[in-house]
Every structure is written in structure tokens, then in C-alpha cells.
Design an enzyme around this catalytic site. Sequence first.
Site, PDB file in Angstrom:
ATOM      1  N   CYS A 135       4.333   2.977  -0.606  1.00  0.00           N
ATOM      2  CA  CYS A 135       4.650   3.777  -1.787  1.00  0.00           C
ATOM      3  C   CYS A 135       4.663   5.267  -1.471  1.00  0.00           C
ATOM      4  O   CYS A 135       5.280   6.053  -2.185  1.00  0.00           O
ATOM      5  CB  CYS A 135       3.652   3.487  -2.910  1.00  0.00           C
ATOM      6  SG  CYS A 135       1.933   3.857  -2.504  1.00  0.00           S
ATOM      7  N   GLU A 199      -8.297   6.825   2.404  1.00  0.00           N
ATOM      8  CA  GLU A 199      -8.093   5.547   1.700  1.00  0.00           C
ATOM      9  C   GLU A 199      -7.844   4.429   2.701  1.00  0.00           C
ATOM     10  O   GLU A 199      -7.275   4.642   3.770  1.00  0.00           O
ATOM     11  CB  GLU A 199      -6.949   5.678   0.688  1.00  0.00           C
ATOM     12  CG  GLU A 199      -5.606   6.078   1.280  1.00  0.00           C
ATOM     13  CD  GLU A 199      -4.668   4.902   1.431  1.00  0.00           C
ATOM     14  OE1 GLU A 199      -5.081   3.779   1.127  1.00  0.00           O
ATOM     15  OE2 GLU A 199      -3.536   5.116   1.877  1.00  0.00           O
ATOM     16  N   ALA A 278       0.056  -8.298 -10.590  1.00  0.00           N
ATOM     17  CA  ALA A 278      -1.301  -8.669 -10.178  1.00  0.00           C
ATOM     18  C   ALA A 278      -1.395  -8.814  -8.665  1.00  0.00           C
ATOM     19  O   ALA A 278      -2.187  -9.609  -8.158  1.00  0.00           O
ATOM     20  CB  ALA A 278      -1.725  -9.971 -10.858  1.00  0.00           C
ATOM     21  N   MET A 281      -2.234  -3.893  -5.412  1.00  0.00           N
ATOM     22  CA  MET A 281      -2.412  -2.660  -6.176  1.00  0.00           C
ATOM     23  C   MET A 281      -2.856  -2.965  -7.602  1.00  0.00           C
ATOM     24  O   MET A 281      -3.756  -2.321  -8.146  1.00  0.00           O
ATOM     25  CB  MET A 281      -1.108  -1.861  -6.184  1.00  0.00           C
ATOM     26  CG  MET A 281      -0.595  -1.482  -4.815  1.00  0.00           C
ATOM     27  SD  MET A 281      -1.479  -0.097  -4.097  1.00  0.00           S
ATOM     28  CE  MET A 281      -0.630   1.260  -4.872  1.00  0.00           C
ATOM     29  N   GLY A 282      -2.208  -3.950  -8.232  1.00  0.00           N
ATOM     30  CA  GLY A 282      -2.566  -4.309  -9.598  1.00  0.00           C
ATOM     31  C   GLY A 282      -3.995  -4.804  -9.704  1.00  0.00           C
ATOM     32  O   GLY A 282      -4.716  -4.474 -10.661  1.00  0.00           O
TER      33      GLY A 282
END
Length: 530
Positions: A135, A199, A278, A281-282
Site C-alpha cells: 500500500c 512497523e 477481513a 489489514m482488516g
Amino acid sequence: MAVSSAFVVTPKLEKLLANHHNPTYSSSPAPLDVIGIRALPMNNRNKRGLIQRARCEISPSNKAASISALEQLKTSAIDRYTKERSSIVVIGLSIHTAPVEMREKLAIPEAEWPRAIAELCGLNHIEEAAVLSTCNRMEIYVLALSQHRGVKEVTEWMSKTSGIPVSEICQHRFLLYNKDVTQHIFEVSAGLDSLVLGEGQILAQVKQVVKVGQGVNGFGRNISGLFKHAITVGKRVRTETNIAAGAVSVSSAAVELALMKLPESSHASSARMLVVGAGKMGKLVIKHLVAKGCTKMVVVNRSEEKVAAVRNEMPPGVEIIYKPLDEMLSCAAEADVVFTSTASETPLFLKEQVETLPPVRDARLFVDISVPRNVGSCVAEIDGTRVFNVDDLKEVVAANKEDRVRKAMDAQAIITDESKHFEAWRDSLETVPTIKKLRGYTERIIAAEIEKSLPKMGIDMNKKMRKTVDDLIRGIVNKLLHGPMQHLRCDGNDSRTLSETLDNMQALNRMYGLDAEILEEKIRAKVEKK
């Protein structure tokens, strides 16, 4: 590396030399008249090549000097391709250099990585390739026979696949070569180049590059070795510096941003939350919402299986309601905050759809952490609607960054150390083609001499006697080669030994004329691949 002037210019090599002197290339050599050969225009009708035409232009009075100059030309042209090894190059766009509108067009889904590698390695000057598409970044790593031409070919390929003009890509791309590439991917894997410093998700994404690349032809020794070493660096940095402690992720930053933008009268426990997607990331969004006090949310996903798995991980008192994808719009009508994190390549929410949703008390928030984006940019034009994407997370990240800057400095020391190890390992690979070619050279001599000598012996030798003679000759040759071979082997850990090994390699290449063979093998591999 110097090349013996006695080598034979074969048709493929002559073609490469002709292309090499083609004026359409920007990296053209010095004018031929400087060395006594008149430059002639190239055309498709004359297939005999630059060297053949140049030979016809030699005047009798200057024949000896011109032949010498021609040999220099051959040698210098070969040197351009063999003096320096192939370069590792990264052509990339990231959250630091390009807007999400551009990154989403360039993004390559994981399932398409093998196809992309195959297409990249089909380019004339690309030997190996890998794709890192997340992303926050879209980066192409390649092993290029020529830096300039490799970059040009990859940039044109990116333009073709994305529809973005080359000029626009060039405005936003970054280019790194060799040691700088090593430094960069190590920083990426360690989380130092992320929007969210330290991260951990990026390390998992680097691992996925290696996992997907296994068995793909173009994911070769140099590029795979680079990524595998990057994984080692990422693990070491996190273990020795604890840089990930307290670090926010993209998902947690998205939750923080949503809570910051909610009106003062609302908070996590009272706002109606909808999570679309889901996946990894979700799932993290859901966990961070729960950590912030949210006890009820709706999760829209293609299947219920992933939602049920997340529900089982939640503490008692947390209600997660599953809804299928075809009910997404009706769920959004009842939500104050909508998080989107799916792998869809087209927007899930468009302006004409969101306009039909009933208004909420203040403003409906869309927090889109997907690339390509799940929420169309025009949705932000609707009254009572606010849209945020990954580029808007910088506001949250800035407040969380200061306490990890010191740890990042410690991480840089580790990266510098590991970069030296990787570059030394890569240097040690330089001798492999020479070892193979020297071994092949001796094998050809052995076979030729045996075939020439047997008839002279005047006897009909059986297989056992022939094998004895063959073993005798090979034994003598192997003993003679043992010393040179030992001086070509190096693990890359000792810089002094490595330097001596490379000097030995260059000397053997000169003595046996191996450079031309090594180059022709690269050309042959390219031709066969096409």
C-alpha cells in the site's frame, strides 16, 4: 577486465557490437574517426555488421594501423559489457515520492508477481527481477546488464502496464544502484523506510516476495539472495534494537486517525463502526478498535470464515456481526465510520452510491487503507462525508515517531554491517562464470587430445583401457588446475582475500580469453529465452 585481442567475433557478438554503436542509444562510444576508422550509417539491408563494413573502409596505406585500431574497438566494446558486472537496480515509487493516485495504477497484485517477473526478464537487458508492491510502495528490483538501458526498459514496461506516461513516472520515481539498493531494501525490511517507523508488516511482505519467487525462473541468485538477506536484517534489527516496541501500524494509525476526526460527542464505544475486508489489514483494524473500547462492529467480507476466526480471538463482550459483500451499501448507511481494506482493484464506494446514503449526525468518515483505493476520490465531494487514505496517516505517525528515532540510529549500524556482508558475498559470485568456463575449456582440450592420440597408438583399445587413459589425463589436468581453482574460491568475508581473488579471475580471463565466452553465454541465454 581486459580481453585477449585474439578472440573471434561471432555473429551474435557482432550483432551486439553493432547495436552497441547504434546512434539511437544514448550511451554511444567515442567517434570512430578518433581511432582511424570512418563511421558508417547502420541500416537493415546490410547484415554484415559494423565490423565488416569498417574493415572495407581501411585504406591500403593505413592497413596495419587500422587493423590495430579495429582490434582496440572490439576490445573496448567488449569491455563495456564485461569490465563491470551486471548491476542490481531498483526503480520505485513510494509514499515518500508519489501520490496514492499514481501508486494504485502501478500496483501489481501478488498473484501477478510471477507474470511480471517473466515479462521483466524478457526485456533485453534484464537478467533477474522481483516485485515489491504494497500500500505504501511499488518497487521493481532487477539485475541489469546495462544500468541505463535496463532502467529505460523497466520504466517503459511500467508505463505500458499502468497507462501512466513515462515522463510522469520519471518525475516521481527513485533510482538506486548496487550498494544503495542493498542499503534501501535492508532499511525497508527493518521498517526504517515505512510511514510507520519500525512497523512489522513490511517484513512479512518482504518474506512474501521470496515465497512467491521460489520456482520462478527470473527470481535468480542475486535478487533472491538480496531479499533473503533483507529478511535476516529485518529480524536482527527488531531483535537487537526493539524498534517495533510501541510502534503503530498502518491499521492502528487508521483507527487513531478515525478517532481523532470523530466529533467530541462521539467516541469508540458509541460510534457505529463498519469494517470492509477481513484480511490481514482488516483483522488488525478490528483488534485496534477493540483495544480502543469498541465493543460492537459490523464486518463485511466475501466469506464468513475469516470473520468467524477473528471473532474467536476477541475477548468476551465484543460483538462482531458478519455481513456478506452484497449488503455492504446498506451496512454503510447505518455506520458513522467505514474502514476499507480489501484487495479489490476497483473502487467499492463510488460517488453515486454514497450520495444515496442517509446523513449522519456530523459527518460520515471513510478511512481507506487499500491500494488501489476502495473509495473513489469523488466521494469526498459529497456534503457530510469525509474521506481519508493512507497518505493522510502522516498526521498520526508524526506524534509516534520521536521515541524510535534513537533506535533507528542503532538499526542503521546493523544495516551498514549487514550490507558489507552481502556485497562481499555478491563479489564472491563474480568468479563462478570464470571457474565454469575454465573447467569447460580444459574439458574440450582433454576430449580433443584423446581423440587425436588414440589412432596414433595403433591398437584397438577397449572401454576399460580408454577409461584408464582418460582418467590419467584428467588426473594430470586436475592437479595442474588445482592451484588456479583454489585462488578463485572465496567466501567474501575477507576483503583482502576477495580483492586478490578478483585480480586472479581477471588474469585468468585474459590468459584464456574467457571474457568473450562469458558474454556470449549471456547473449545466448537471452536469445533462447525469447
